[in-house]
Design a protein around this motif. Structure first.
Motif, PDB file in Angstrom:
ATOM      1  N   VAL A 196     -17.018  77.412  -9.676  1.00  8.88           N
ATOM      2  CA  VAL A 196     -16.569  78.117  -8.474  1.00  8.88           C
ATOM      3  C   VAL A 196     -17.188  79.510  -8.402  1.00  8.88           C
ATOM      4  O   VAL A 196     -17.593  79.978  -7.334  1.00  8.88           O
ATOM      5  CB  VAL A 196     -15.022  78.205  -8.447  1.00  8.88           C
ATOM      6  CG1 VAL A 196     -14.538  79.117  -7.337  1.00  8.88           C
ATOM      7  CG2 VAL A 196     -14.431  76.808  -8.267  1.00  8.88           C
ATOM      8  N   LYS A 487     -12.900  73.292   0.718  1.00  9.64           N
ATOM      9  CA  LYS A 487     -12.509  74.464   1.516  1.00  9.64           C
ATOM     10  C   LYS A 487     -12.165  74.085   2.945  1.00  9.64           C
ATOM     11  O   LYS A 487     -11.162  74.546   3.481  1.00  9.64           O
ATOM     12  CB  LYS A 487     -13.635  75.498   1.483  1.00  9.64           C
ATOM     13  CG  LYS A 487     -13.722  76.249   0.159  1.00  9.64           C
ATOM     14  CD  LYS A 487     -15.025  76.977  -0.002  1.00  9.64           C
ATOM     15  CE  LYS A 487     -15.278  78.021   1.043  1.00  9.64           C
ATOM     16  NZ  LYS A 487     -16.537  78.758   0.791  1.00  9.64           N
ATOM     17  N   VAL A 491      -8.168  72.784   0.688  1.00  2.66           N
ATOM     18  CA  VAL A 491      -7.885  72.564  -0.729  1.00  2.66           C
ATOM     19  C   VAL A 491      -8.552  73.678  -1.529  1.00  2.66           C
ATOM     20  O   VAL A 491      -9.730  73.984  -1.318  1.00  2.66           O
ATOM     21  CB  VAL A 491      -8.408  71.192  -1.193  1.00  2.66           C
ATOM     22  CG1 VAL A 491      -8.175  70.993  -2.692  1.00  2.66           C
ATOM     23  CG2 VAL A 491      -7.736  70.077  -0.395  1.00  2.66           C
ATOM     24  N   GLU A 492      -7.804  74.303  -2.440  1.00  2.71           N
ATOM     25  CA  GLU A 492      -8.348  75.397  -3.243  1.00  2.71           C
ATOM     26  C   GLU A 492      -9.407  74.828  -4.199  1.00  2.71           C
ATOM     27  O   GLU A 492      -9.123  73.929  -4.978  1.00  2.71           O
ATOM     28  CB  GLU A 492      -7.214  76.065  -4.020  1.00  2.71           C
ATOM     29  CG  GLU A 492      -7.524  77.481  -4.484  1.00  2.71           C
ATOM     30  CD  GLU A 492      -8.432  77.489  -5.692  1.00  2.71           C
ATOM     31  OE1 GLU A 492      -9.470  78.176  -5.642  1.00  2.71           O
ATOM     32  OE2 GLU A 492      -8.104  76.787  -6.675  1.00  2.71           O
ATOM     33  N   PRO A 493     -10.662  75.328  -4.134  1.00  4.62           N
ATOM     34  CA  PRO A 493     -11.760  74.689  -4.889  1.00  4.62           C
ATOM     35  C   PRO A 493     -11.559  74.653  -6.393  1.00  4.62           C
ATOM     36  O   PRO A 493     -11.866  73.645  -7.030  1.00  4.62           O
ATOM     37  CB  PRO A 493     -12.982  75.545  -4.515  1.00  4.62           C
ATOM     38  CG  PRO A 493     -12.641  76.173  -3.207  1.00  4.62           C
ATOM     39  CD  PRO A 493     -11.160  76.400  -3.251  1.00  4.62           C
ATOM     40  N   ALA A 495      -8.717  74.628  -8.168  1.00  5.94           N
ATOM     41  CA  ALA A 495      -7.694  73.639  -8.522  1.00  5.94           C
ATOM     42  C   ALA A 495      -8.237  72.220  -8.351  1.00  5.94           C
ATOM     43  O   ALA A 495      -7.964  71.331  -9.169  1.00  5.94           O
ATOM     44  CB  ALA A 495      -6.449  73.843  -7.657  1.00  5.94           C
ATOM     45  N   TYR A 496      -9.030  72.015  -7.285  1.00  8.64           N
ATOM     46  CA  TYR A 496      -9.605  70.684  -7.058  1.00  8.64           C
ATOM     47  C   TYR A 496     -10.568  70.297  -8.169  1.00  8.64           C
ATOM     48  O   TYR A 496     -10.496  69.188  -8.733  1.00  8.64           O
ATOM     49  CB  TYR A 496     -10.315  70.632  -5.700  1.00  8.64           C
ATOM     50  CG  TYR A 496     -11.243  69.446  -5.594  1.00  8.64           C
ATOM     51  CD1 TYR A 496     -10.738  68.159  -5.477  1.00  8.64           C
ATOM     52  CD2 TYR A 496     -12.630  69.608  -5.667  1.00  8.64           C
ATOM     53  CE1 TYR A 496     -11.579  67.060  -5.431  1.00  8.64           C
ATOM     54  CE2 TYR A 496     -13.478  68.520  -5.615  1.00  8.64           C
ATOM     55  CZ  TYR A 496     -12.957  67.240  -5.495  1.00  8.64           C
ATOM     56  OH  TYR A 496     -13.786  66.161  -5.460  1.00  8.64           O
ATOM     57  N   SER A 525       0.202  72.758  -9.011  1.00  3.57           N
ATOM     58  CA  SER A 525       0.152  74.216  -8.831  1.00  3.57           C
ATOM     59  C   SER A 525       0.005  74.896 -10.178  1.00  3.57           C
ATOM     60  O   SER A 525       0.389  74.367 -11.203  1.00  3.57           O
ATOM     61  CB  SER A 525       1.424  74.683  -8.144  1.00  3.57           C
ATOM     62  OG  SER A 525       2.556  74.340  -8.910  1.00  3.57           O
TER      63      SER A 525
END
Length: 525
Positions: A196, A487, A491-493, A495-496, A525
């Motif tokens: 990321v 994105k 979806v949070e990159p 966490a994915y 989370s």
């Protein structure tokens, strides 16, 4: 110099009584503070005027999106500094005052963030009247955002060994948990962070190595690059499946952008390309989730587009690059001839270039005519395809027909070799594709959605300068595909990618690979 200051220079304050002298000096100080505030106000007015120019002025069209954001940041920083100076230097008594809370974009503090409460009790709970101790009747609570720099930690895996005291039949021990890099240093979360940082935050691995060194962690850039390569390999099947999923659609966008790549044989860079294939049906409420895949190729030849689009049959929205022409031929390899929808934003851009340079009245009229098309699009954005098509046939089709007549008339008046003549010829060459949106309510008037998805590639290109090899270009496109698709699906990159790499490390079944597509993963989370 103010009249009061000038008068003060001519006045001998020593002849005044002490009380008068103190009052006069206080008046002088107030006048000086007022003059300082006047200068601050002038500075604020100047900064606000510049900010308005960036936002609303004609010159803002000449700035790229990145340039505009930099201008916003620096001007807004200067405005905040001037406001704080004004607040601090405002004339008045020395009594501490509660600062006015800015109402503009205070930010959002999600409920899921950890909260550390600090209770501040009064120095004394004794009642001033002497009647005993006071009781709590309520409280005020205020929240502020605190940021702790990224914390690195070590996960220690302990596997106890057990043996029987009576017999010697053997030792039992739990197996080592599956890791993406067996026996390696990083967790899947650490690898996801590097990915990321490199492809979403545009930090090359050598800079990440420098950042880690400030925390006392010495990891060479080559090691970080190795992590990226391993992850790119294991994520490859997910990206391939994402591409297959996109190509089942009947309407896609495509665009290409440069990706400089180091050419070791010549000791310099060569120009590679990342071709973006995207789906975005949100403008008309389509059921398929948006997504994008970046294919790397060492050149811009049209046969690359033909290879990347193998298996796709439908409408392709794109700019006027002639390399796509082979896709419309009856002998197209990999599928049926594709129906092309060309981009009105590119047509408008051609006229805008002439107008900005020459102030051409013909270009100005063309821009006004195209603006009428976009006014209709603004009214019908978000409604069903059938309704969009009906509105276009009733309102836009006559405008486009009139534009076509106007275009042919102007081409007869203007020299074909002139700058304006070349731009008009460009629009004429793509006239059929520019009318595709009038016959299908799912088609957009331009290819701006895919151009927006190409922008992160340009940002990474500016920061990383170039990819180190053609294989690096492929890894760049592969990981950027998953990050950008995550994105645009909200979806949070990090966490994915962490969840996906953990699933791959745990031998996620190949026949359930759709579960790893960005819109299907529900990271914890």
């Amino acid at each position: 110099m103010s009249a009061m200051t000038a008068a003060a220079e001519d006045l001998d304050l020593s002849v005044l009584p002490p009380d008068y002298r103190a009052a006069f000096e206080a008046l002088q100080a107030t006048a000086a503070r007022a003059a300082e505030l006047e200068e601050i106000v002038k500075r604020l007015e100047h900064l606000v005027a510049e900010l308005n120019q960036v936002v609303h002025g004609k010159k803002s069209e000449k700035l790229s999106e990145d340039d505009r954001q930099l201008a916003f940041e620096d001007l807004e920083t200067a405005v905040a500094e001037a406001r704080e100076q004004k607040q601090t230097e405002a004339p008045g008594d020395d009594t501490p005052k509660r600062k006015r809370i800015a109402r503009r974009n205070r930010g959002n503090l999600p409920e899921g963030l950890p909260r550390i409460e600090r209770v501040i009790e009064p120095d004394s709970l004794d009642c001033p009247c002497g009647c005993g101790q006071m009781h709590k009747i309520g409280e005020d609570r205020s929240e502020r955002l605190d940021i702790v720099p990224a914390q690195c930690r070590v996960i220690v895996t302990v596997r106890p060994k057990y043996a029987c005291r009576t017999c010697t039949d053997g030792v039992t021990q739990a197996p080592t948990p599956p890791w993406l890099i067996e026996g390696g240093l990083p967790t899947e979360g650490a690898i996801a962070h590097v990915l990321v940082s490199k492809y979403a935050d545009h930090l090359p691995v050598y800079r990440q190595s420098q950042i880690l060194a400030r925390s006392g962690i010495d990891i060479h850039r080559s090691t970080l690059a190795d992590w990226v390569g391993v992850a790119a390999f294991h994520l490859g099947p997910v990206v391939d499946r994402l591409a297959e999923h996109l190509k089942t659609s009947t309407k896609l966008f495509m665009d290409e952008t440069t990706a400089p790549v180091l050419d070791p044989g010549r000791g310099q860079t060569k120009t590679g390309y990342l071709w973006a294939l995207a789906r975005d049906d949100r403008a008309w409420g389509g059921d398929d989730p948006p997504g994008v895949v970046y294919f790397y190729a060492p050149d811009r030849r049209g046969e690359n587009a033909e290879k990347f689009l193998k298996g796709f049959n439908g409408i392709l929205q794109l700019d006027g690059y002639q390399g796509y022409n082979r896709l419309t031929r009856p002998d197209r390899k990999g599928g049926d001839p594709i129906l092309v929808a060309h981009c009105w934003a590119h047509a408008r851009r051609k006229l805008k270039e002439v107008f900005d340079r020459d102030g051409s009245e013909i270009a100005a009229e063309g821009l006004l005519r195209i603006a009428e098309f976009y006014a209709v699009e603004a009214d019908i954005r978000g409604i069903a395809p059938g309704q969009r098509l009906s509105a276009r046939k009733a309102r836009t089709a006559p405008l486009v027909a009139a534009f076509g007549d106007w275009l042919q008339a102007q081409r007869k008046r203007v020299s074909a070799k002139s700058r304006l003549g070349e731009k008009l010829a460009y629009i004429h060459r793509h006239w059929d594709g520019l009318q595709t949106f009038l016959h299908d309510g799912r088609v957009e008037i331009d290819s701006n959605p895919v151009e927006n998805l190409v922008r992160p590639i340009a940002l990474n290109r500016k920061n990383a300068l170039f990819a180190g090899h053609d294989e690096g270009g492929k890894a760049w496109g592969r990981i950027a595909s998953l990050i950008e698709t995550a994105k645009i699906n909200g979806v949070e990159p990090f966490a994915y990618l962490k969840a996906t790499l953990e699933a791959i490390a745990n031998a996620h079944p190949q026949n359930r690979i759709d579960e790893l597509l960005p819109w299907n993963v529900k990271p914890s989370s």
